[in-house]
Motif scaffolding. Sequence first.
Motif, mmCIF file in Angstrom:
data_model
loop_
_atom_site.group_PDB
_atom_site.id
_atom_site.type_symbol
_atom_site.label_atom_id
_atom_site.label_comp_id
_atom_site.label_asym_id
_atom_site.label_seq_id
_atom_site.Cartn_x
_atom_site.Cartn_y
_atom_site.Cartn_z
ATOM 1 N N THR A 1 2.204 14.186 -9.261
ATOM 2 C CA THR A 1 3.194 15.265 -9.365
ATOM 3 C C THR A 1 3.589 15.482 -10.824
ATOM 4 O O THR A 1 3.657 16.622 -11.294
ATOM 5 N N GLU A 2 3.829 14.387 -11.551
ATOM 6 C CA GLU A 2 4.176 14.495 -12.976
ATOM 7 C C GLU A 2 3.055 15.167 -13.765
ATOM 8 O O GLU A 2 3.315 16.008 -14.628
ATOM 9 N N GLU B 1 0.841 -1.208 0.000
ATOM 10 C CA GLU B 1 0.000 0.000 0.000
ATOM 11 C C GLU B 1 0.870 1.250 0.000
ATOM 12 O O GLU B 1 0.578 2.213 -0.707
ATOM 13 N N GLU B 2 1.951 1.224 0.756
ATOM 14 C CA GLU B 2 2.874 2.361 0.779
ATOM 15 C C GLU B 2 3.489 2.572 -0.597
ATOM 16 O O GLU B 2 3.571 3.703 -1.082
ATOM 17 N N ALA B 3 3.890 1.496 -1.255
ATOM 18 C CA ALA B 3 4.467 1.594 -2.597
ATOM 19 C C ALA B 3 3.439 2.133 -3.583
ATOM 20 O O ALA B 3 3.760 2.969 -4.438
ATOM 21 N N ARG B 4 2.178 1.677 -3.460
ATOM 22 C CA ARG B 4 1.121 2.152 -4.346
ATOM 23 C C ARG B 4 0.880 3.649 -4.158
ATOM 24 O O ARG B 4 0.750 4.391 -5.130
ATOM 25 N N ALA C 1 3.813 10.178 -7.212
ATOM 26 C CA ALA C 1 4.722 10.493 -8.313
ATOM 27 C C ALA C 1 3.944 10.794 -9.588
ATOM 28 O O ALA C 1 4.250 11.753 -10.300
ATOM 29 N N THR C 2 2.920 9.993 -9.865
ATOM 30 C CA THR C 2 2.096 10.202 -11.057
ATOM 31 C C THR C 2 1.375 11.544 -10.986
ATOM 32 O O THR C 2 1.358 12.302 -11.966
ATOM 33 N N LEU D 1 3.028 5.877 -2.978
ATOM 34 C CA LEU D 1 4.182 6.620 -3.488
ATOM 35 C C LEU D 1 4.142 6.730 -5.012
ATOM 36 O O LEU D 1 4.460 7.781 -5.579
ATOM 37 N N GLN D 2 3.721 5.653 -5.674
ATOM 38 C CA GLN D 2 3.598 5.683 -7.135
ATOM 39 C C GLN D 2 2.503 6.662 -7.551
ATOM 40 O O GLN D 2 2.663 7.420 -8.511
ATOM 41 N N LEU D 3 1.386 6.673 -6.827
ATOM 42 C CA LEU D 3 0.301 7.609 -7.116
ATOM 43 C C LEU D 3 0.765 9.048 -6.939
ATOM 44 O O LEU D 3 0.475 9.913 -7.774
#
Length: 82
Positions: free
Chosen positions: A50-51, A38-41, A47-48, A43-45
Amino acid sequence: KKKKKGGGAGAAGPSQETEEGAEAPSEADAAEAAKKAEEARLLQLLATLTEERIRFGITAESQAAASAEVAKAARLDAEAEE
Protein backbone atom coordinates in the motif's frame (compact mmCIF):
# COMPACT_ATOMS: atom_id res chain seq x y z
CA LYS A 1 -9.01 -41.67 25.27
CA LYS A 2 -8.91 -37.96 26.07
CA LYS A 3 -9.58 -36.22 29.30
CA LYS A 4 -10.96 -32.71 29.40
CA LYS A 5 -8.79 -30.10 31.04
CA GLY A 6 -9.35 -26.38 31.28
CA GLY A 7 -12.02 -24.40 29.45
CA GLY A 8 -13.71 -25.03 26.13
CA ALA A 9 -12.90 -23.56 22.73
CA GLY A 10 -11.18 -20.21 22.95
CA ALA A 11 -10.09 -20.63 26.54
CA ALA A 12 -6.55 -19.79 27.52
CA GLY A 13 -4.25 -22.79 27.78
CA PRO A 14 -4.73 -26.33 26.53
CA SER A 15 -8.31 -27.55 26.42
CA GLN A 16 -7.50 -31.24 25.98
CA GLU A 17 -4.53 -33.40 26.77
CA THR A 18 -3.88 -36.89 25.47
CA GLU A 19 -2.82 -39.64 27.83
CA GLU A 20 0.53 -39.89 26.00
CA GLY A 21 1.48 -36.44 27.21
CA ALA A 22 1.22 -32.85 26.05
CA GLU A 23 2.22 -33.45 22.43
CA ALA A 24 -1.16 -32.60 20.91
CA PRO A 25 -1.50 -29.22 22.67
CA SER A 26 2.13 -28.40 21.82
CA GLU A 27 1.47 -29.14 18.15
CA ALA A 28 -1.73 -27.12 18.31
CA ASP A 29 0.13 -24.26 19.99
CA ALA A 30 2.84 -24.42 17.34
CA ALA A 31 0.25 -24.43 14.57
CA GLU A 32 -1.52 -21.45 16.12
CA ALA A 33 1.78 -19.57 16.49
CA ALA A 34 2.64 -20.30 12.86
CA LYS A 35 -0.81 -19.12 11.77
CA LYS A 36 -0.43 -15.88 13.72
CA ALA A 37 3.09 -15.32 12.34
CA GLU A 38 1.83 -15.83 8.77
CA GLU A 39 -1.04 -13.42 9.40
CA ALA A 40 1.39 -10.82 10.74
CA ARG A 41 3.67 -11.33 7.72
CA LEU A 42 0.77 -10.87 5.30
CA LEU A 43 -0.42 -7.73 7.09
CA GLN A 44 3.10 -6.29 6.91
CA LEU A 45 3.28 -7.14 3.20
CA LEU A 46 -0.07 -5.46 2.59
CA ALA A 47 1.11 -2.34 4.42
CA THR A 48 4.34 -2.27 2.40
CA LEU A 49 2.50 -2.71 -0.90
CA THR A 50 0.00 0.00 0.00
CA GLU A 51 2.84 2.40 0.87
CA GLU A 52 4.59 1.67 -2.42
CA ARG A 53 1.40 2.12 -4.46
CA ILE A 54 0.99 5.54 -2.85
CA ARG A 55 4.67 6.40 -3.31
CA PHE A 56 4.62 5.49 -7.02
CA GLY A 57 1.18 7.01 -7.62
CA ILE A 58 -0.40 3.72 -8.68
CA THR A 59 -4.18 3.91 -8.83
CA ALA A 60 -6.75 1.36 -9.92
CA GLU A 61 -7.16 3.34 -13.15
CA SER A 62 -3.44 3.53 -13.94
CA GLN A 63 -3.03 -0.16 -13.16
CA ALA A 64 -5.95 -1.09 -15.44
CA ALA A 65 -4.48 1.03 -18.25
CA ALA A 66 -1.07 -0.62 -17.84
CA SER A 67 -2.66 -4.08 -17.84
CA ALA A 68 -4.53 -3.22 -21.05
CA GLU A 69 -1.27 -2.10 -22.68
CA VAL A 70 0.46 -5.34 -21.67
CA ALA A 71 -2.44 -7.40 -23.03
CA LYS A 72 -2.35 -5.46 -26.31
CA ALA A 73 1.41 -5.95 -26.64
CA ALA A 74 1.06 -9.67 -25.97
CA ARG A 75 -1.69 -9.95 -28.59
CA LEU A 76 0.36 -8.06 -31.18
CA ASP A 77 3.39 -10.23 -30.41
CA ALA A 78 1.33 -13.40 -30.84
CA GLU A 79 -0.04 -12.11 -34.16
CA ALA A 80 3.47 -11.28 -35.37
CA GLU A 81 4.62 -14.85 -34.67
CA GLU A 82 1.84 -16.35 -36.84
